[in-house]
Enzyme design. Structure first.
Site, PDB file in Angstrom:
ATOM      1  N   GLY A  29     -26.935  20.022  11.890  1.00 38.15           N
ATOM      2  CA  GLY A  29     -25.844  19.564  11.011  1.00 38.15           C
ATOM      3  C   GLY A  29     -26.332  19.438   9.583  1.00 38.15           C
ATOM      4  N   ARG A  90     -26.744  26.196  14.610  1.00 38.95           N
ATOM      5  CA  ARG A  90     -27.535  25.834  15.787  1.00 38.95           C
ATOM      6  C   ARG A  90     -27.706  27.133  16.567  1.00 38.95           C
ATOM      7  NH1 ARG A  90     -23.865  21.012  15.297  1.00 38.95           N
ATOM      8  NH2 ARG A  90     -25.220  19.312  14.661  1.00 38.95           N
ATOM      9  N   ASP A 121     -33.776  16.096  14.775  1.00 39.74           N
ATOM     10  CA  ASP A 121     -34.768  16.192  15.855  1.00 39.74           C
ATOM     11  C   ASP A 121     -34.634  17.468  16.680  1.00 39.74           C
ATOM     12  OD1 ASP A 121     -32.427  15.210  16.923  1.00 39.74           O
ATOM     13  OD2 ASP A 121     -33.422  13.996  18.442  1.00 39.74           O
ATOM     14  N   THR A 144     -30.795  14.626   8.063  1.00 38.68           N
ATOM     15  CA  THR A 144     -29.692  14.271   8.962  1.00 38.68           C
ATOM     16  C   THR A 144     -29.017  13.012   8.460  1.00 38.68           C
ATOM     17  OG1 THR A 144     -29.131  13.374  11.146  1.00 38.68           O
ATOM     18  CG2 THR A 144     -31.427  13.206  10.516  1.00 38.68           C
ATOM     19  N   ASP A 146     -27.666  10.952  10.293  1.00 41.08           N
ATOM     20  CA  ASP A 146     -27.701   9.937  11.354  1.00 41.08           C
ATOM     21  C   ASP A 146     -28.878   8.962  11.253  1.00 41.08           C
ATOM     22  OD1 ASP A 146     -25.421  10.942  12.423  1.00 41.08           O
ATOM     23  OD2 ASP A 146     -26.398  12.091  14.002  1.00 41.08           O
ATOM     24  N   ASP A 148     -31.748   9.029  12.624  1.00 49.25           N
ATOM     25  CA  ASP A 148     -32.192   8.678  13.982  1.00 49.25           C
ATOM     26  C   ASP A 148     -33.554   9.272  14.318  1.00 49.25           C
ATOM     27  OD1 ASP A 148     -31.274  11.253  13.940  1.00 49.25           O
ATOM     28  OD2 ASP A 148     -30.254  11.162  15.855  1.00 49.25           O
ATOM     29  N   ARG A 190     -23.520  10.483  16.886  1.00 51.92           N
ATOM     30  CA  ARG A 190     -23.364  10.838  18.301  1.00 51.92           C
ATOM     31  C   ARG A 190     -24.348  10.042  19.156  1.00 51.92           C
ATOM     32  NH1 ARG A 190     -22.880  16.854  18.528  1.00 51.92           N
ATOM     33  NH2 ARG A 190     -24.942  16.693  17.606  1.00 51.92           N
TER      34      ARG A 190
HETATM   35  O1  F6P Z   1     -25.361  15.721  11.828  1.00 51.83           O
HETATM   36  C1  F6P Z   1     -25.234  14.749  12.798  1.00 51.83           C
HETATM   37  C2  F6P Z   1     -23.813  14.660  13.225  1.00 51.83           C
HETATM   38  O2  F6P Z   1     -23.040  14.429  12.085  1.00 51.83           O
HETATM   39  C3  F6P Z   1     -23.504  13.636  14.284  1.00 51.83           C
HETATM   40  O3  F6P Z   1     -23.374  12.345  13.821  1.00 51.83           O
HETATM   41  C4  F6P Z   1     -22.243  14.217  14.836  1.00 51.83           C
HETATM   42  O4  F6P Z   1     -21.957  13.782  16.112  1.00 51.83           O
HETATM   43  C5  F6P Z   1     -22.535  15.686  14.818  1.00 51.83           C
HETATM   44  O5  F6P Z   1     -23.407  15.892  13.764  1.00 51.83           O
HETATM   45  C6  F6P Z   1     -21.317  16.552  14.688  1.00 51.83           C
HETATM   46  O6  F6P Z   1     -21.718  17.871  14.748  1.00 51.83           O
HETATM   47  P1  F6P Z   1     -20.731  19.091  14.528  1.00 51.83           P
HETATM   48  O7  F6P Z   1     -20.443  19.164  13.061  1.00 51.83           O
HETATM   49  O8  F6P Z   1     -21.485  20.269  15.005  1.00 51.83           O
HETATM   50  O9  F6P Z   1     -19.503  18.803  15.309  1.00 51.83           O
END
Ligand code: F6P
Length: 341
Positions: A29, A90, A121, A144, A146, A148, A190
């Site tokens: 992300g 990804r 991660d 990120t 997050d 985390d 998430r």
């Molecule tokens: O980058 C982390 C994050 O923002 C999480 O908090 C979230 O659940 C996820 O990415 C969402 O990913 P995507 O944009 O692929 O739906």
């Protein structure tokens, strides 16, 4: 000819091989400040007369050979921009041995002998596997929203994301106050509750629900009933999207069912938290980390990610970053409870 390594090689995080050509990519992300990090990597590398390369769309660009030279001008006018000029993805193919072999061949035909991976991660896991197999040192930068990842007080993008959430929640509070309503606000995360925890404290939320702690719905209902008795009708509950009880919609359905007289509304902030111009803090940490990523490669460090702990640079082996998560400080949860009276 490929140089396949024997498994376990990368438990060591220094090596003597000199690096001449570095590829940089963003993966997973996106997060605000990734561009500032790319800029720092490219300009530090060029300053040291290294050849710098951009790799498009994360590991996909390595597998599909979408790689290009980057000069100082390639990163002009990007420090203030959200998203990532290298784009991100990804890439499932990279998680196969065949995909990684293609990636390695595409790097070595250009002589790229060092990599900087900006991501979370999952991206570090990819780097770890790759460098276990091939003789290319990898340095991670934690990008990120997050936050985390253990081994750093900050991740690139968290500060911007949390400030975006705070600005939005303040606005929701205005209308909640005007109508005496309860708002259940869902923020991103998430697997991690840091955006919820920080934005919740900063906006005076009454409850904060996060994936790291088991949500006791009875406690939530009880505290709402108790506040209703005290005529405290304006309430904000901040829930991280990955809370095991469910997101804002699930929680709201239960509250409506149990407390039918209560006026409840839902607000899901979503991807606005991932975009926008990075804050000063994110630009500064991205610049420091990007600079140190190149220094690491030049010093012969490999397979670590660059973090900042207690305002000092900190280098954590990628395999540890992959295993460990940051722990929520219980004291912070207590602060929420005491201040939200
Ligand atoms: O980058 C982390 C994050 O923002 C999480 O908090 C979230 O659940 C996820 O990415 C969402 O990913 P995507 O944009 O692929 O739906």
């Amino acid at each position: 000819m490929t140089q396949q390594k024997t498994a376990g090689f990368n438990s060591n995080t220094t090596m003597s091989k000199k690096v001449h050509k570095i590829g940089v990519l963003t993966s997973g992300g996106d997060s605000p400040g990734m561009n500032a990090a790319i800029r720092a990597v490219v300009r530090t590398g060029n300053y040291h007369k290294l050849e710098m390369y951009g790799i498009m769309r994360g590991y996909s660009g390595m597998v599909e050979d979408d790689i290009f030279r980057m000069e100082n001008r390639s990163v002009a006018n990007i420090i203030q921009r959200g998203g990532t000029i290298l784009k991100t993805a990804r890439c499932m193919e990279f998680f196969t041995p065949e995909g990684r072999k293609k990636a390695y061949d595409n790097l070595t035909k250009r002589g790229i002998d060092g990599l900087v991976i900006i991501g979370g991660d999952g991206s570090f896991r990819g780097a770890q596997t790759f460098s276990n197999e091939y003789d290319i040192p990898c340095i991670g930068l934690p990008g990120t929203i997050d936050k985390d990842i253990a081994g750093t007080d900050f991740t690139i993008g968290f500060d911007t994301a949390v400030n975006t959430a705070v600005e939005a929640i303040d606005k929701v509070r205005d209308t909640a106050d005007a109508h005496d309503r309860l708002f259940v606000i869902e923020v991103m995360g998430r697997d991690a509750g840091y955006i919820a925890l920080h934005s919740g404290i900063a906006t005076g939320a009454e409850n904060i629900l996060i994936p790291e702690r088991k949500t006791n719905i009875e406690d939530v209902i009880k505290s709402l009933e108790e506040r209703e008795k005290r005529k405290k009708l304006v309430n904000l509950i901040i829930v991280a999207e990955g809370d095991e009880f469910g997101g804002a919609n699930e929680l709201t359905n239960v509250i409506k069912d149990r407390l039918p007289k209560m006026e409840v509304r839902v607000c899901i902030l979503g991807h606005i938290q991932r975009g926008g111009s990075p804050t000063c803090m994110d630009r500064v940490i991205a610049s420091r980390m990007g600079y140190h990523a190149v220094e690491c490669l030049m010093e012969g460090r490999h397979n670590v990610f660059v973090g900042i702990l207690n305002n000092k640079m900190n280098y954590t082996p990628l395999n540890e970053a992959v295993k460990k998560k940051q722990r929520i400080n219980e004291e912070w949860m207590n602060i929420v409870k005491i201040l939200a009276t």
